[in-house]
Design a protein around this motif. Structure first.
Motif, short mmCIF file in Angstrom:
data_model
loop_
_atom_site.label_atom_id
_atom_site.label_comp_id
_atom_site.label_asym_id
_atom_site.label_seq_id
_atom_site.Cartn_x
_atom_site.Cartn_y
_atom_site.Cartn_z
N GLY A 152 -19.88 74.93 15.95
CA GLY A 152 -20.22 75.41 17.28
C GLY A 152 -19.41 76.65 17.63
N GLN A 153 -20.10 77.66 18.09
CA GLN A 153 -19.45 78.93 18.43
C GLN A 153 -18.39 78.74 19.53
N ASP A 154 -18.67 77.88 20.50
CA ASP A 154 -17.70 77.65 21.58
C ASP A 154 -16.40 77.04 21.06
N ARG A 155 -16.50 76.11 20.14
CA ARG A 155 -15.30 75.50 19.57
C ARG A 155 -14.49 76.51 18.77
N VAL A 156 -15.17 77.34 18.02
CA VAL A 156 -14.49 78.39 17.26
C VAL A 156 -13.77 79.33 18.21
N ASN A 157 -14.43 79.73 19.29
CA ASN A 157 -13.82 80.62 20.28
C ASN A 157 -12.60 79.97 20.94
N LYS A 158 -12.70 78.71 21.32
CA LYS A 158 -11.57 78.01 21.95
C LYS A 158 -10.38 77.91 21.00
N MET A 206 -11.10 87.08 9.17
CA MET A 206 -11.62 87.65 7.93
C MET A 206 -12.57 86.69 7.23
N PHE A 207 -12.25 85.40 7.26
CA PHE A 207 -13.10 84.41 6.59
C PHE A 207 -14.44 84.24 7.31
N ILE A 208 -14.39 84.11 8.63
CA ILE A 208 -15.60 83.83 9.39
C ILE A 208 -16.47 85.07 9.58
N LEU A 209 -15.86 86.16 10.02
CA LEU A 209 -16.65 87.34 10.37
C LEU A 209 -16.68 88.40 9.28
N ALA A 210 -15.69 88.41 8.40
CA ALA A 210 -15.58 89.39 7.32
C ALA A 210 -15.28 90.79 7.87
N ASN A 211 -14.91 91.68 6.98
CA ASN A 211 -14.61 93.05 7.33
C ASN A 211 -15.92 93.81 7.56
#
Length: 173
Positions: free
Chosen positions: A48-54, A75-80
């Motif tokens: 869930g995006q909200d959990r990642v953001n929190k 870096m892992f989730i969004l990458a360069n």
């Protein structure tokens, strides 16, 4: 005349070798990158995006996490280059240090997670080619590269944070 013929052959051979290298990428690293990116997107959807953001916001409050866990996750989730957008979770005075830590982790992560910085994978790939030619395994190299990267980003984050705070105080006076 013989010199010109050899020069022409060498010129064309350069492109033939480039083509072979490209085919190697298409059948090797590119499918791996596509699958890794798909996996990361699926993982974010499941969590869930909200959990990642929190979680990212919570990490930004502590120096140790701000310059280790947060850049690694970014870096892992969004990458360069999208990883730098994780800076939105960090207070303004810490943003330069977060950016420094994140950008410094672009290369160390590629050994374990090549999707994180696919454009620069070729740097690690060159090193890896030399290691495998010598008959060594890439696993220990990738892990050491990753661990040293974490130490470096922590040091860089702390130093840059201290310098930023110092310069901000000087500017205020």
């Amino acid at each position: 005349m013989d010199f010109l013929a050899k020069l022409a052959e060498g010129f064309i051979n350069l492109f033939n070798l480039g083509g072979k290298q490209f085919v190697g990428y298409v059948t090797g690293i590119i499918p791996t990158l596509v699958v890794l990116i798909t996996f990361v997107n699926a993982l974010i959807s499941l969590i869930g995006q909200d959990r990642v953001n929190k979680f990212a916001k919570a990490c930004s409050k502590f120096m140790l996490l701000r310059y280790t866990v947060l850049p690694i996750l970014a870096m892992f989730i969004l990458a360069n280059p999208m990883a730098y957008t994780f800076g939105r979770f960090v207070e303004e005075k810490y943003k330069p240090a977060f950016y420094d830590a994140a950008v410094s982790f672009c290369h160390p992560i590629t050994g374990l997670f090549p999707h994180a910085n696919a454009g620069e994978y070729f740097v690690y790939g060159g090193i890896a080619a030399g290691i495998t030619t010598l008959g060594y395994s890439l696993g220990p190299l990738a892990i050491r590269y990753f661990i040293v990267g974490i130490i470096v980003i922590l040091i860089r984050g702390i130093v840059t944070e201290r310098l930023t705070v110092l310069f901000m105080k000087r500017r205020a006076n």
